[in-house]
Design an enzyme around this catalytic site. Structure first.
Site, mmCIF file in Angstrom:
data_model
loop_
_atom_site.group_PDB
_atom_site.id
_atom_site.type_symbol
_atom_site.label_atom_id
_atom_site.label_comp_id
_atom_site.label_asym_id
_atom_site.label_seq_id
_atom_site.Cartn_x
_atom_site.Cartn_y
_atom_site.Cartn_z
ATOM 1 N N ILE A 1 71.329 6.270 -24.608
ATOM 2 C CA ILE A 1 72.148 7.486 -24.510
ATOM 3 C C ILE A 1 73.294 7.483 -25.300
ATOM 4 C CG2 ILE A 1 70.927 8.218 -22.266
ATOM 5 C CD1 ILE A 1 73.314 7.010 -21.038
ATOM 6 N N GLY A 2 73.667 6.520 -26.029
ATOM 7 C CA GLY A 2 74.810 6.764 -26.642
ATOM 8 C C GLY A 2 75.110 5.685 -27.525
ATOM 9 N N GLY B 1 78.907 4.143 -28.917
ATOM 10 C CA GLY B 1 80.169 4.288 -29.135
ATOM 11 C C GLY B 1 80.811 3.477 -30.137
ATOM 12 N N GLY C 1 80.121 -0.252 -28.841
ATOM 13 C CA GLY C 1 78.564 -0.789 -28.541
ATOM 14 C C GLY C 1 77.797 0.366 -28.192
ATOM 15 N N VAL D 1 75.193 2.291 -25.654
ATOM 16 C CA VAL D 1 74.971 2.638 -24.110
ATOM 17 C C VAL D 1 73.401 3.156 -23.791
ATOM 18 C CG1 VAL D 1 75.764 3.819 -22.466
ATOM 19 C CG2 VAL D 1 77.360 3.600 -24.257
ATOM 20 N N LYS E 1 76.286 -0.602 -20.941
ATOM 21 C CA LYS E 1 76.663 -0.586 -22.452
ATOM 22 C C LYS E 1 76.847 -1.927 -22.663
ATOM 23 C CE LYS E 1 80.909 0.614 -24.641
ATOM 24 N NZ LYS E 1 82.059 1.377 -24.755
ATOM 25 N N ASP F 1 92.124 8.824 -22.531
ATOM 26 C CA ASP F 1 91.253 9.581 -23.287
ATOM 27 C C ASP F 1 90.458 10.665 -22.697
ATOM 28 O OD1 ASP F 1 89.803 9.812 -25.748
ATOM 29 O OD2 ASP F 1 88.053 8.457 -25.240
#
Lengths: 187, 310
Positions: free
Chosen positions: B15-16, B18, B21, B23, B38, B131
């Site tokens: 799903i991602g 970053g 790393g 995810v 993650k 963030d």
């Protein structure tokens, strides 16, 4: 906008009344410290681990190790917080893991490596920690120990140490001084 | 990622990606619950476990609150560290993109108050988020719960804390004081970001969009040119500001009122995006703002009530 809050004792100055400097976090300070006190109690190592868990090492050996680590921290110019945290990590590990005397110094430098990574802007390198032990331990041994310590702690490294509270107590103690005492400031 | 089978997780999908790393959405085969894992590769790290991971994970471990995405577990092999987080289906960024501003409007107070409750918890635990942006605010539609997510940029601060040399990360949610080298980096910084998110929920678009113009120009065009009074730190960047033309502040209040934000909401927002960090409202005080006063009954989250404020 810094208005003096009413203190329950008329002669006492409220050290959290200065709301103009966000770095003092005065609005959250009381909460932060009460949370820290809870964390301190929860994470206190058992005082009797030397008798119950350890068989090969003694109180005296732990003392020698800590004295040596004080020197190492001076050699590498580490901040005091790193040293305090190192000792905490050692004790916490020793509460739960039996260790032989030949590996006590390895545990010491590994905990200092971890604490440096947490606290220092620029942590000493693994090689430097090996070097300071006259290369008694190899890089690989240190890295293996690092992952063992982190696993044992479940990465939960944050702990309030004496130093954490000292900072606030000094602020309270110096409140009546006209200018802050430099000696205390750099403790 | 195959390795997570050993801990009874099944990979559903990636799903991602970053900075630190990948995810994955996974299923805990024991509990049937969805999690986000993650995976961080540390096999090429010459210095062992990297310091950002040591500091970041130990801070995440401190955060146990209903409005904060929980770090459930940390799994390690020699080569990888796996961070197991609670999984939520939707982030606020997509929520805003997928809905019209009129359909978002009834949810703004609930979402905003939960963000502030989560943030007040961070700050009272000595932790900065650092963030905050819509993609880091996750929403569980079923329970209508909002949770702050964080993937490793949190910073612990002491009281008082040592000045933190701030790394410039190009995010349109950064407070203006972060543009000043070696400036105060503290709790007001996060509140600014919440203000930006608040405005974005009302107008449906970012307050300071990335791209065309630089962040500082956008701030100047909204507030007018800062003065010693409106922004006491501004003299540090006077060189930067020098090139900016004098301009009248945009009437943001007028625009937001036009978009249906009530006057107390406009007042609260203006206190969240105060240029001067020392006069910016705190997360905790924002929760006591009149904007939320009429909304206690309509808030679906009981935790707003449970989290008492003196």
């Amino acid at each position: 906008s810094g208005k003096l809050m009413t203190s329950c004792y008329p002669d006492h100055v409220d050290i959290d009344s200065d709301h103009t400097d966000p770095q003092l976090c005065s609005l959250y300070a009381a909460d932060i410290y009460s949370n820290l006190q809870v964390a301190e109690l929860n994470r206190r190592p058992f005082p009797n681990f030397m008798e119950t868990v350890q068989r090969d090492i003694t109180q005296a050996m732990r003392g020698i190790l800590v004295d040596w680590l004080v020197e190492v921290s001076e050699e590498y110019k580490l901040v005091p917080d790193t040293l305090y945290m190192t000792v905490y990590l050692i004790d916490w590990f020793l509460c739960q893991n039996y260790i032989e005397r030949q590996r006590l110094q390895l545990l010491g430098i590994t905990c200092m490596l971890i604490a440096s990574k947490y606290e220092e802007i620029c942590a000493p390198r693994v090689e430097e920690f090996c070097f300071i032990t006259d290369n008694t331990y190899s890089r690989e041994e240190v890295l293996k120990m690092e992952s063992q310590v982190l696993k044992c702690l479940g990465f939960q490294l944050f702990v309030p140490t004496t130093k954490t509270f000292l900072r606030r107590f000094l602020r309270a103690a110096q409140v009546s001084y006209k200018s802050p005492s430099l000696e205390l400031e750099y403790l | 990622m195959e390795k997570v089978k050993d801990w009874n997780y099944k990979v559903v999908e990636k799903i991602g990606q970053g900075v630190f790393g990948e995810v994955y959405k996974c299923l805990n085969l024991e509990t049937g619950k969805k999690v986000a894992i993650k995976m961080i590769n540390i096999q090429n790290e010459p210095e062992g476990v990297p310091s950002y991971l040591i500091a970041g994970v130990s801070l995440l471990k401190e955060l146990e609150h209903d409005n904060i995405v929980r770090l459930l577990d940390v799994l390690t092999t020699g080569r990888y560290v796996y961070l197991v987080f609670e999984y939520l289906d939707l982030d606020l960024g997509s929520f805003i993109r997928k809905h019209t501003i009129t359909s978002i409007r009834p949810h703004i107070k609930t979402i905003l108050s939960q963000i502030l409750v989560g943030l007040a918890y961070y700050h009272s635990h000595n932790i900065l988020h650092g963030d905050l942006q819509p993609s880091n605010v996750l929403i569980d539609l079923k329970s209508k719960k909002v949770k702050l997510a964080d993937f490793g940029l949190t910073t612990s601060f002491g009281v008082p804390h040592i000045e933190y040399s701030y790394k410039e990360v190009g995010s349109p949610y950064k407070a203006p004081e972060s543009r000043i080298r070696s400036s105060v980096y503290s709790t007001p910084h996060d509140v600014w970001a919440v203000g930006c998110i608040f405005a974005e929920m009302v107008s449906g678009k970012p307050l300071f969009p990335c791209g065309k113009k630089d962040h500082l120009s956008l701030i100047v065009s909204l507030f007018g040119k800062p003065t010693k009074e409106t922004w006491p730190g501004a003299n540090y960047i006077s060189d930067l500001l020098h090139s900016h033309p004098q301009c009248e502040p945009a009437d943001l209040a007028e625009q937001l009122l036009g978009l249906g934000l009530e006057p107390p909401g406009v007042e609260l927002l203006s206190r969240m995006i105060s240029l001067n960090p020392t006069t910016r409202i705190t997360a905790r005080n924002a929760l006591n703002h009149p904007y939320f006063k009429d909304s206690h009954s309509s808030l679906s989250s009981p935790h707003y009530e449970a989290f008492g404020f003196p």
